[in-house]
Scaffold this active site. Structure first.
Site, PDB file in Angstrom:
ATOM      1  N   ARG A  41       3.068  12.830  -4.535  1.00 48.00           N
ATOM      2  CA  ARG A  41       3.041  11.407  -4.897  1.00 48.00           C
ATOM      3  C   ARG A  41       1.875  11.141  -5.826  1.00 48.00           C
ATOM      4  NH1 ARG A  41       3.883   5.823  -2.889  1.00 48.00           N
ATOM      5  NH2 ARG A  41       2.991   4.623  -4.584  1.00 48.00           N
ATOM      6  N   ARG A  50       8.054   4.925  -7.815  1.00 42.63           N
ATOM      7  CA  ARG A  50       7.570   5.741  -6.714  1.00 42.63           C
ATOM      8  C   ARG A  50       8.306   7.069  -6.659  1.00 42.63           C
ATOM      9  NH1 ARG A  50       8.049   0.474  -5.689  1.00 42.63           N
ATOM     10  NH2 ARG A  50       6.442  -0.574  -4.505  1.00 42.63           N
ATOM     11  N   ASP A  53       7.237   6.917  -1.151  1.00 43.75           N
ATOM     12  CA  ASP A  53       6.454   5.770  -0.688  1.00 43.75           C
ATOM     13  C   ASP A  53       6.672   5.612   0.805  1.00 43.75           C
ATOM     14  OD1 ASP A  53       4.838   3.505  -0.784  1.00 43.75           O
ATOM     15  OD2 ASP A  53       6.514   2.182  -1.277  1.00 43.75           O
ATOM     16  N   ASP A  55       5.313   3.717   4.244  1.00 44.97           N
ATOM     17  CA  ASP A  55       4.538   2.552   4.647  1.00 44.97           C
ATOM     18  C   ASP A  55       4.649   2.293   6.140  1.00 44.97           C
ATOM     19  OD1 ASP A  55       3.648   1.507   2.058  1.00 44.97           O
ATOM     20  OD2 ASP A  55       5.763   1.084   1.697  1.00 44.97           O
TER      21      ASP A  55
END
Length: 116
Positions: A41, A50, A53, A55
């Site tokens: 990344r 992205r 990603d 989260d």
């Protein structure tokens, strides 16, 4: 689910996972960021396309803001690409800020969003 970003980024695959842990939210985020780095990344600029990603969206009933993490994720209620896969596996999870379930948030956003 494949989604097209509203800001003309390439299509992307989005998924959700739910689990139990004794780790802190910050520790979970650190693991997710390590996975992103291990998978290459890059963060060339804010809101860049992205490559991966990961989260923390919700963390139980916790509401918190630290220098590195805000829980619930501040924009998850406005993102079908987050709510759709999360509703598939955990529709009854409750947003501790609004008191709404993930399914209710998904339905409300779908009703207010232009056709996909």
């Amino acid at each position: 689910m494949l989604f097209r970003s509203p800001d003309a980024q390439p299509r992307f695959l989005n998924a959700a996972a739910v689990g139990d842990t004794d780790a802190s939210a910050e520790d979970v985020l650190a693991v997710l960021m390590a996975i992103e780095r291990e998978r290459g990344r890059t963060r060339s600029f804010q809101n860049a396309a992205r490559t991966l990603d990961l989260d923390v969206i919700l963390y139980g009933e916790r509401v918190m803001t630290t220098p590195v993490l805000t829980v619930p994720h501040p924009r998850f209620r406005d993102r079908l690409f987050v709510l759709e896969p999360l509703a598939e596996i955990a529709a009854d999870l409750v947003d501790p800020v609004t008191g709404s379930t993930v399914e209710a948030l998904r339905r409300a956003l779908r009703a207010s969003s232009p056709a996909r």
